[in-house]
Design a protein around this motif. Structure first.
Motif, PDB file in Angstrom:
ATOM      1  N   ARG A  96      -2.379  -4.153  -9.402  1.00 30.27           N
ATOM      2  CA  ARG A  96      -2.644  -5.234  -8.818  1.00 30.27           C
ATOM      3  C   ARG A  96      -2.978  -6.380  -9.789  1.00 30.27           C
ATOM      4  O   ARG A  96      -3.272  -6.029 -10.876  1.00 30.27           O
TER       5      ARG A  96
ATOM      6  N   ASP B 227      -6.717   5.018   3.435  1.00 35.40           N
ATOM      7  CA  ASP B 227      -7.728   3.953   3.735  1.00 35.40           C
ATOM      8  C   ASP B 227      -7.166   3.520   5.352  1.00 35.40           C
ATOM      9  O   ASP B 227      -6.165   3.008   5.367  1.00 35.40           O
TER      10      ASP B 227
ATOM     11  N   ASP C  19       0.927  -1.229   0.013  1.00 30.48           N
ATOM     12  CA  ASP C  19      -0.014  -0.152  -0.079  1.00 30.48           C
ATOM     13  C   ASP C  19       0.774   1.325   0.000  1.00 30.48           C
ATOM     14  O   ASP C  19       1.877   1.548   0.876  1.00 30.48           O
TER      15      ASP C  19
ATOM     16  N   ASP D 245      -5.210   0.607   5.748  1.00 27.47           N
ATOM     17  CA  ASP D 245      -3.614   0.551   5.533  1.00 27.47           C
ATOM     18  C   ASP D 245      -2.784   0.442   6.734  1.00 27.47           C
ATOM     19  O   ASP D 245      -1.733  -0.106   6.802  1.00 27.47           O
TER      20      ASP D 245
HETATM   21 MG    MG Z   1      -5.296   1.419  -0.893  1.00 25.82          MG
END
Ligand code: MG
Ligand code: AMP
Length: 330
Positions: free
Chosen positions: A184, A255, A128, A258
């Motif tokens: 990703r 987020d 992240d 994270d």
């Molecule tokens: Mg993220």
């Protein structure tokens, strides 16, 4: 297969196609094999065969200096790569050089699209805040959106989970002529899934081999697979998370999960190291990019993409016979 198709692609000559920034096609010349694709029904049939059977060889990946290609079969130690390396480059120089590399990517992508025979898949993995989104924005700026498709993989939907783990990734691989980008990727299924214990160990252990098989299938089908691991330090992640908290313009990126994942930093590093070690293959090696410095990361990735596209050496198709004499009716 027709004779023409046997020499349609130039895989055998790969390795001499890498060029300087202002010379996109150093190998251009009159001995170039025909790339006409529309000649006969037999050719049309041949087009649907796996690219390996149409004369494809895997394109050698051309990693820019400063990018570490993981040796296939070797045990890779992530700590051996300095996340804050900058190759001794000057930041202002690298920013200008990035423009040059981008211009090469744009020009070569047009050829790839016109050739409509092979494709390029860019895979981005990182912890992240590792810089996947920023890299994609910086490296692919200016590329014709019609020839490029980005797939960002999140927590699988229930439909995705009802299938084998590769299903959703295979569905988003680039078709002929396209550059595909995985923000990703299938590696999540041996990374987050392993770290969080979302499936039993026997299941994730079996996936490394399946991933290698999947990537070999893609390569043999005419897709060059470039896999970038953006390597940042734990201190750099802290800085980036703090910036997301401090800057209202970056709040949307923050987020809270994270912060939880950060506690598993070591487990993620171990999972990354295993994936890089077990899934670096001669045709699709893992490329580790020192990524603490965004300007360095952007430049070396853009150069790697441009040099690899140049090595693929995509060709415009042959013009229809007698085109110069054709008249457009009033
Ligand atoms: Mg993220
Ligand atoms: P982001 O990329 O920050 O928008 O977040 C996407 C989230 O989806 C990350 O937390 C990933 O770890 C998660 N994710 C992606 N692929 C998978 C997967 N196959 N299984 C579970 N979680 C995943």
């Amino acid at each position: 297969m027709s004779k023409k198709h046997g020499k349609h692609h130039r895989g055998q000559k790969h390795g001499r196609g890498v060029t300087d920034g202002d010379d996109l096609n150093a190998t251009a010349g009159s001995d170039r094999p025909s790339t006409a694709r529309w000649a006969s029904a037999v050719d049309t049939l041949a087009e649907s065969e796996p690219a390996a059977l149409r004369g494809h060889r895997a394109t050698p990946i051309v990693a820019a200096p400063g990018v570490v290609a993981v040796e296939p079969g070797a045990r890779f130690d992530l700590a051996s790569v300095e996340a804050d390396a900058d190759g001794g480059l000057d930041k202002a120089w690298a920013k200008e050089a990035l423009d040059t590399e981008r211009a090469r990517i744009v020009a070569l992508q047009e050829r790839l699209y016109a050739e409509r025979s092979r494709s390029l898949l860019l895979v981005f993995q990182a912890i992240d805040t590792g810089g996947k989104d920023g890299t994609i924005r910086a490296v692919l700026k200016g590329v014709n959106p019609q020839g490029c498709a980005v797939a960002s993989f999140k927590v699988p939907s229930s439909e995705e989970m009802d299938h084998d783990f590769l299903w959703r990734y295979h569905a988003r691989t680039p078709g002929r002529g396209m550059i595909g980008v995985f923000n990703r990727s299938h590696y999540e299924d041996v990374l987050v899934v392993r770290v969080k214990g979302l499936v039993p160990e026997a299941v994730w252990q079996s996936r490394y081999g399946r991933i290698n098989d999947f990537e070999r299938l893609l390569t043999e089908s005419g897709t060059t697979v470039l896999k970038f691991f953006l390597h940042i330090s734990k201190a750099e992640q802290k800085k980036r998370l703090e910036a997301r908290i401090a800057d209202p313009e970056k709040h949307w990126k923050f987020d809270p999960a994270d912060l939880v994942e950060r506690k598993s930093w070591d487990a993620y590093q171990q999972a990354f190291a295993d994936a890089l070690s077990r899934c670096s293959t001669p045709d699709a090696p893992w490329l580790v990019v020192p990524a603490d410095h965004k300007w360095f990361r952007n430049y070396v990735i853009a150069k790697t993409v441009a040099d690899t596209l140049a090595a693929m050496d995509p060709q415009f198709p042959e013009a229809v016979k007698g085109i110069a004499e054709l008249k457009v009716p009033d």
